[in-house]
Write a protein that holds these residues in place. Structure first.
Motif, mmCIF file in Angstrom:
data_model
loop_
_atom_site.group_PDB
_atom_site.id
_atom_site.type_symbol
_atom_site.label_atom_id
_atom_site.label_comp_id
_atom_site.label_asym_id
_atom_site.label_seq_id
_atom_site.Cartn_x
_atom_site.Cartn_y
_atom_site.Cartn_z
ATOM 1 N N ASP A 399 54.660 20.155 49.217
ATOM 2 C CA ASP A 399 56.114 20.084 49.390
ATOM 3 C C ASP A 399 56.590 20.953 50.545
ATOM 4 O O ASP A 399 57.606 20.644 51.179
ATOM 5 N N ASN A 400 55.867 22.045 50.807
ATOM 6 C CA ASN A 400 56.228 22.933 51.911
ATOM 7 C C ASN A 400 55.413 22.656 53.165
ATOM 8 O O ASN A 400 55.383 23.470 54.089
ATOM 9 N N LYS A 401 54.707 21.493 53.163
ATOM 10 C CA LYS A 401 53.935 21.046 54.328
ATOM 11 C C LYS A 401 52.847 22.055 54.734
ATOM 12 O O LYS A 401 52.576 22.255 55.919
ATOM 13 N N ILE A 402 52.259 22.684 53.731
ATOM 14 C CA ILE A 402 51.148 23.607 53.993
ATOM 15 C C ILE A 402 49.986 23.282 53.046
ATOM 16 O O ILE A 402 49.301 24.172 52.541
ATOM 17 N N GLY A 403 49.785 21.999 52.792
ATOM 18 C CA GLY A 403 48.786 21.566 51.821
ATOM 19 C C GLY A 403 47.385 22.063 52.094
ATOM 20 O O GLY A 403 46.613 22.321 51.166
ATOM 21 N N LEU A 404 47.021 22.228 53.370
ATOM 22 C CA LEU A 404 45.656 22.647 53.704
ATOM 23 C C LEU A 404 45.415 24.123 53.437
ATOM 24 O O LEU A 404 44.280 24.598 53.522
ATOM 25 N N ALA A 405 46.478 24.870 53.107
ATOM 26 C CA ALA A 405 46.293 26.278 52.735
ATOM 27 C C ALA A 405 45.677 26.389 51.343
ATOM 28 O O ALA A 405 45.175 27.447 50.958
ATOM 29 N N PHE A 406 45.727 25.309 50.578
ATOM 30 C CA PHE A 406 45.110 25.272 49.250
ATOM 31 C C PHE A 406 44.106 24.133 49.234
ATOM 32 O O PHE A 406 44.305 23.096 48.624
ATOM 33 N N ASP A 407 43.012 24.350 49.925
ATOM 34 C CA ASP A 407 41.989 23.325 50.114
ATOM 35 C C ASP A 407 40.653 23.824 49.566
ATOM 36 O O ASP A 407 40.144 23.312 48.569
ATOM 37 N N GLU A 409 40.058 26.756 48.157
ATOM 38 C CA GLU A 409 40.241 27.416 46.870
ATOM 39 C C GLU A 409 40.397 26.391 45.747
ATOM 40 O O GLU A 409 39.900 26.588 44.638
ATOM 41 N N LEU A 410 41.070 25.279 46.035
ATOM 42 C CA LEU A 410 41.188 24.206 45.045
ATOM 43 C C LEU A 410 39.812 23.653 44.704
ATOM 44 O O LEU A 410 39.486 23.429 43.530
ATOM 45 N N ASN A 411 38.995 23.445 45.708
ATOM 46 C CA ASN A 411 37.647 22.929 45.461
ATOM 47 C C ASN A 411 36.828 23.912 44.628
ATOM 48 O O ASN A 411 36.040 23.512 43.765
ATOM 49 N N ASN A 412 37.026 25.223 44.864
ATOM 50 C CA ASN A 412 36.316 26.230 44.067
ATOM 51 C C ASN A 412 36.707 26.125 42.592
ATOM 52 O O ASN A 412 35.857 26.268 41.703
ATOM 53 N N PHE A 413 37.998 25.907 42.330
ATOM 54 C CA PHE A 413 38.443 25.707 40.948
ATOM 55 C C PHE A 413 37.771 24.484 40.333
ATOM 56 O O PHE A 413 37.279 24.527 39.193
ATOM 57 N N LEU A 414 37.761 23.379 41.078
ATOM 58 C CA LEU A 414 37.255 22.116 40.541
ATOM 59 C C LEU A 414 35.746 22.164 40.310
ATOM 60 O O LEU A 414 35.226 21.441 39.447
ATOM 61 N N LYS A 415 35.043 22.993 41.056
ATOM 62 C CA LYS A 415 33.597 23.140 40.859
ATOM 63 C C LYS A 415 33.276 23.649 39.461
ATOM 64 O O LYS A 415 32.199 23.391 38.918
ATOM 65 N N GLU A 416 34.213 24.400 38.886
ATOM 66 C CA GLU A 416 33.989 24.999 37.577
ATOM 67 C C GLU A 416 34.197 23.994 36.437
ATOM 68 O O GLU A 416 33.918 24.304 35.275
ATOM 69 N N ILE A 417 34.719 22.804 36.780
ATOM 70 C CA ILE A 417 35.030 21.811 35.757
ATOM 71 C C ILE A 417 34.053 20.643 35.863
ATOM 72 O O ILE A 417 33.947 20.011 36.918
ATOM 73 N N GLU A 418 33.345 20.367 34.802
ATOM 74 C CA GLU A 418 32.433 19.223 34.780
ATOM 75 C C GLU A 418 33.241 17.932 34.726
ATOM 76 O O GLU A 418 34.262 17.847 34.034
ATOM 77 N N VAL A 419 32.785 16.929 35.453
ATOM 78 C CA VAL A 419 33.522 15.669 35.514
ATOM 79 C C VAL A 419 33.680 15.035 34.142
ATOM 80 O O VAL A 419 34.685 14.368 33.849
ATOM 81 N N ASN A 420 32.727 15.262 33.253
ATOM 82 C CA ASN A 420 32.809 14.701 31.898
ATOM 83 C C ASN A 420 33.942 15.327 31.083
ATOM 84 O O ASN A 420 34.359 14.767 30.063
ATOM 85 N N ASN A 421 34.427 16.487 31.534
ATOM 86 C CA ASN A 421 35.499 17.176 30.817
ATOM 87 C C ASN A 421 36.868 16.908 31.420
ATOM 88 O O ASN A 421 37.854 17.526 31.010
#
Length: 585
Positions: A399-407, A409-421
């Motif tokens: 929304d603030n046109k800075i989406g790539l500032a959370f790129d 770190e977002l992937n690091n969060f998602l690595k912790e979640i198994e796709v089956n969950n």
């Protein structure tokens, strides 16, 4: 300086008088383009090594500097202005199983609607690959309800959005279309400048055969003459431009310093372009600059590549203006995401704010809202709730046109979640932003008991002849009938693609695959019937959208493969099928 300028002007008027006396009839009937100091047809330009402030004595051509559009009384060579380029692209149609008439039957209004729709989608790499092939294949322009310039603009805008600089330069140079694509050319050269690559910037002009018309590009070209050590030629061109009404106090001041006419240039710093910013840096030995959240991306890159960034390591948490600057820099990949989120952790929120974060963030400033939701995501271990906060946080950044500032770190969060969950509501979000999934496969594992996972998929790599695959397929289908098994949708996609290529399958097997799993979309069917091949490809790109091809559902996959079969785009189809049919581990 005044003496030199006077001599230059005297030379100009003597030269002009000589031309008029020598050919008065031509001068009367056709205005002479005296600025068109073109390259000789067979001239080769030696590659020059350009460094800032360094003179180079290698000879180069003097490029034409055009007059201001409001005062231009000088015409380009008639052959240049009348020349129309009917085909602009990079790829031979045969490279991808297409034809030179792929756009001929397309309705321009449909194309405009599709281009406008695609502009709003963050296309996946698979969709982008098809888009590149579609737009950069050599083909005739569409001629219904769309002009050539409009169609070329769509190509240019797409190249700018994707910003593959190597591809852009190849496109401009191979087609010699700088004057019809000034915005694209400026995008290319501004990016070179932001990388502090003056050498590559100026070398580009040596590859252009026609005079440069755009004012911004002509000024940059003139500056490049100075970098080549051609000060006299640059001064002559500048004087001639001024005679035609050119005025740019900022540019002239910086150039006079580079010419050596003044000892000190103005300290004014313009952020209107990276070129003007570079001139300010180049002409000020004591240059320093403090960026803010409104500083353009290219200038951030220039500052970073020139080691001019301010020290942001000791910013206090209550200095939110500085943290907004850090966010902007992280979005441009100038500042580390990791360091940005260390600041987020320092924000102080009470337990009630954290527990009611989905409501509380709406009452905070945008910066504080992002910090609150980030902290709440850190405190959550339950996958569904964590994904809820991550999706919200990503949206706040967007929304603030800075989406790539959370790129990252977002992937690091998602690595912790198994796709089956991952709950179904968040699967699309997970698939689009997770880089740790099965998108990077180490090898293909074949299962010859399943048709679309068998070794026979290598037919689409060209590893089997039609006769070989025909015989092997017959044996496999015999076994399917004997064991009373059924074929999957991917198996049917496999068989229909073989049939489209002319592989003969005996009629006794038709009952296994003759029932169509899905009816082809009516709009696609109409486009295929009208032979609007280019429009069909754009429609398929829209169907894929921001999804990876291996993650799309079987219905869309069937539409895509069936459509590519019908327009005979076999090479594009083969590339996609090799991504979705074999089992990869």
């Amino acid at each position: 300086m005044k003496i030199l300028k006077l001599l230059n002007k005297n030379f100009f008027f003597i030269f002009l008088s000589y031309l008029i006396i020598l050919n008065p009839i031509h001068a009367e009937d056709n205005p002479i383009d005296i600025w068109n100091l073109e390259k000789k047809e067979n001239e080769t330009v030696e590659e020059a090594v350009i460094t800032e402030g360094e003179n180079n004595n290698d000879q180069i051509s003097v490029f034409d500097m055009q007059s201001d559009k409001n005062t231009g009384s000088i015409e380009l060579d008639e052959n240049l202005t009348s020349k129309e380029v009917k085909i602009v692209g990079l790829y031979d149609p045969a490279e991808h199983g297409l034809t030179i008439d792929m756009w001929t039957n397309s309705d321009g209004q449909k194309l405009k609607n599709l281009f406008n729709s695609l502009e709003k989608i963050n296309l996946s790499n698979d969709a982008l690959e098809i888009m590149e092939v579609s737009l950069l294949t050599n083909a005739h322009y569409p001629n219904q309800n769309i002009t050539e310039n409009e169609f070329l603009k769509f190509k240019s805008d797409w190249l700018i959005k994707n910003s593959n600089l190597e591809l852009i330069e190849e496109f401009l140079v191979n087609n010699q279309i700088v004057n019809s694509h000034p915005k694209l050319t400026r995008h290319l050269l501004d990016n070179y400048l932001s990388d502090k690559n003056i050498k590559k910037t100026c070398e580009f002009f040596t590859k252009i055969k026609e005079p440069v018309e755009d004012e911004y590009l002509s000024k940059l070209n003139l500056y490049c003459l100075v970098n080549y050590g051609k000060n006299e030629e640059a001064q002559l061109i500048l004087d001639l431009k001024k005679e035609l009404g050119f005025q740019d106090e900022y540019f002239e001041n910086k150039m006079n310093y580079l010419f050596g006419y003044i000892e000190e240039a103005s300290k004014e710093v313009s952020e209107s372009s990276v070129f003007e910013f570079h001139l300010a840096h180049r002409t000020n030995p004591d240059f320093s600059f403090e960026p803010d959240e409104n500083t353009p991306k290219l200038i951030w890159k220039y500052l970073s590549n020139s080691n001019l960034l301010p020290d942001l390591s000791n910013v206090e948490i209550n200095d939110q203006d500085k943290i907004l600057i850090i966010e902007k820099a992280a979005n441009y990949k100038i500042f580390s995401e990791k360091d940005l989120f260390e600041y987020y952790k320092k924000f102080q929120f009470n337990i009630d704010q954290l527990l009611s974060a989905t409501d509380t963030y709406k009452l905070l400033s945008p910066l504080e809202a992002r910090a609150l939701i980030y902290q709440r995501a850190l405190l959550t271990s339950e996958p569904e709730l964590k994904l809820k906060f991550l999706q919200l946080l990503k949206q706040l950044f967007e929304d603030n046109k800075i989406g790539l500032a959370f790129d990252k770190e977002l992937n690091n969060f998602l690595k912790e979640i198994e796709v089956n969950n991952v709950p179904s509501d968040y699967l699309s979000f997970y698939n689009n932003y997770s880089k740790n999934q099965n998108s990077e496969f180490k090898k293909i594992q074949y299962n010859n008991n399943i048709l679309h996972q068998s070794k026979w998929v290598n037919y689409f790599r060209g590893d089997y002849s039609k006769s070989e695959i025909q015989e092997d397929l017959k044996k496999f289908l015999d076994r399917i009938i004997f064991s009373n098994e059924t074929l999957s949708i991917k198996d049917i996609i496999f068989i229909e693609s073989l049939k489209s290529d002319g592989v003969e399958i005996p009629s006794e097997y038709e009952s296994l695959y003759s029932q169509k799993p899905f009816e082809l979309d009516e709009n696609l069917a109409e486009l295929i019937e009208a032979n609007e091949v280019g429009t069909v490809l754009l429609s398929l790109i829209e169907i894929i959208g921001n999804d990876k091809i291996e993650n799309i559902d079987e219905k869309r996959l069937y539409f895509i493969s069936n459509t590519l079969n019908q327009i005979n785009a076999d090479l594009i189809r083969n590339k996609l099928l090799l991504k979705v049919l074999p089992l990869k581990v």
